[in-house]
Design a protein around this motif. Structure first.
Motif: not given
Length: 380
Positions: A130-138
């Motif tokens: 699985i690859v999870s490309a997630v928002a808002d880590e910063e």
């Protein structure tokens, strides 16, 4: 390398500035759609999750035949602001390095994850990759939190985060607690100090105590990789006018934490500091509360996931791969809070959050190889 260069160029060219950091920032929607379309073109299971309004996560899955362990490769799609950068979204290659906002932190890691996933499709694995490309880590990590809130949709037995680590394996990082101190005094005219209690002066006792506590923490390292926690004052305000004794002073401070420390233990530590001051000063009236916190993270160096990653990284690089701790906070703690074993390994470069950002392209290619070898072993 050609496929990797093309993919990374496309990713860096997309403006994905976090709008919580920079009002009006483009956000992650275009990145999420690019990753989703790439997944569709490559025959992957594509799922898009709205982490927040207009800020999606994209999850790509190479389904296994069943019965094997599943591994998630994770990266974030947002980037910090671009003030002072000339052409932040026009990637350039100079001397084997790609320059541009997000090249290092962390679209290079995402590109390596995506291509490792593409290879995994052809491996006849038992477990899902699985690859999870997630928002808002910063900023607030709403992407990772949303991902975990629906974990049953993409359950993984372990996670590798592709944050840049210079090809080292990070197994621990610090957390933090934000503290708000408030000292209450008594307002009075400046010419009649006997009628007032100066809240700002009283806060000076808190600052002195915080400095002493920070020095004590740093002198007593308790973690092999992270050393100790730390403490600093961040913001202070108080007073109304020059000829008035101030009745109130507020201080915001940050306490960095190591595994074994929690928001509750830090808040108790802060309250004990105030109690100690009050015991010697009857005019000292203060309170403290924790306003926000993120956990520290740690996984044992001899955990099977760490040992397996180290084995494949060293085989790929033909050198010793150090196991390190990271001083900054990462999404790893959110996965760890849910009991999911998590490791961090990513490429080499520099300029995260700086005006000049670059990644060493050879190191990105090595990451792709390491991730591919790891999933082949872990999900077999």
């Amino acid at each position: 390398m050609h496929e990797l260069l093309d993919l990374l160029t496309d990713l860096v060219a997309i403006d994905s500035v976090n709008p919580d950091l920079v009002p009006g920032g483009a956000g992650e929607a275009a990145m999420a759609e690019f990753v989703a379309e790439w997944g569709r073109q490559n025959g992957l299971d594509v799922q898009v999750q709205e982490a927040a309004a207009g800020r999606p996560n994209t999850v790509l899955i190479a389904r296994g035949s069943g019965g094997g362990k599943s591994l998630m490769l994770n990266a974030h799609t947002d980037v910090v602001g671009v003030s002072g950068m000339d052409t932040p979204f026009e990637p350039k290659i100079v001397d084997g390095c790609m320059y541009g906002r997000g090249a290092y932190d962390m679209k290079s890691g995402l590109a390596a994850c995506m291509l490792a996933l593409k290879r995994a499709q052809r491996m006849a694995l038992s477990g899902d990759v699985i690859v999870s490309a997630v928002a808002d880590e910063e900023y607030g990590s709403v992407g990772a939190e949303a991902l975990l809130a629906e974990w049953e949709r993409w359950p993984a037995d372990a996670v590798l985060i592709a944050e840049p680590t210079e090809l080292a394996i990070s197994i621990a990082h610090r957390g933090f607690v934000w503290l708000e101190y408030e000292v209450n005094g008594v307002a009075a005219h400046g010419s009649r100090p006997q009628l007032g209690i100066d809240a700002i002066v009283k806060m000076g006792k808190v600052l002195t105590a915080l400095d002493a506590l920070d020095q004590k923490l740093c002198a007593q390292p308790r973690h092999d990789l992270l050393g100790s926690g730390s403490l600093h004052a961040s913001f202070i305000e108080g007073g109304e006018e020059i000829s008035m004794i101030p009745a109130r002073c507020k201080l915001l401070a940050e306490r960095r934490t190591i595994p074994g420390e929690s928001a509750a233990s830090v808040e108790a530590e802060a309250q004990a500091l105030l109690d100690e001051i009050a015991a010697t000063d009857p005019d000292f009236k203060a309170r403290v509360k924790a306003t926000f916190s993120r956990s520290p993270y740690g996984i044992a160096a001899d955990h099977a996931l760490v040992r397996t990653l180290k084995q494949h990284a060293e085989a790929c690089l033909q050198s010793d791969v150090p196991v390190i701790g990271s001083s900054w906070w990462m999404d790893a703690a959110l996965f760890g809070d849910h009991g999911i074993p998590t490791v961090v390994l990513g490429p080499a470069g520099a300029g995260a959050h700086a005006r000049v950002e670059w990644v060493n392209l050879e190191s990105v290619a090595r990451c792709q190889e390491i991730y591919t070898a790891l999933v082949a072993d872990y999900c077999r």
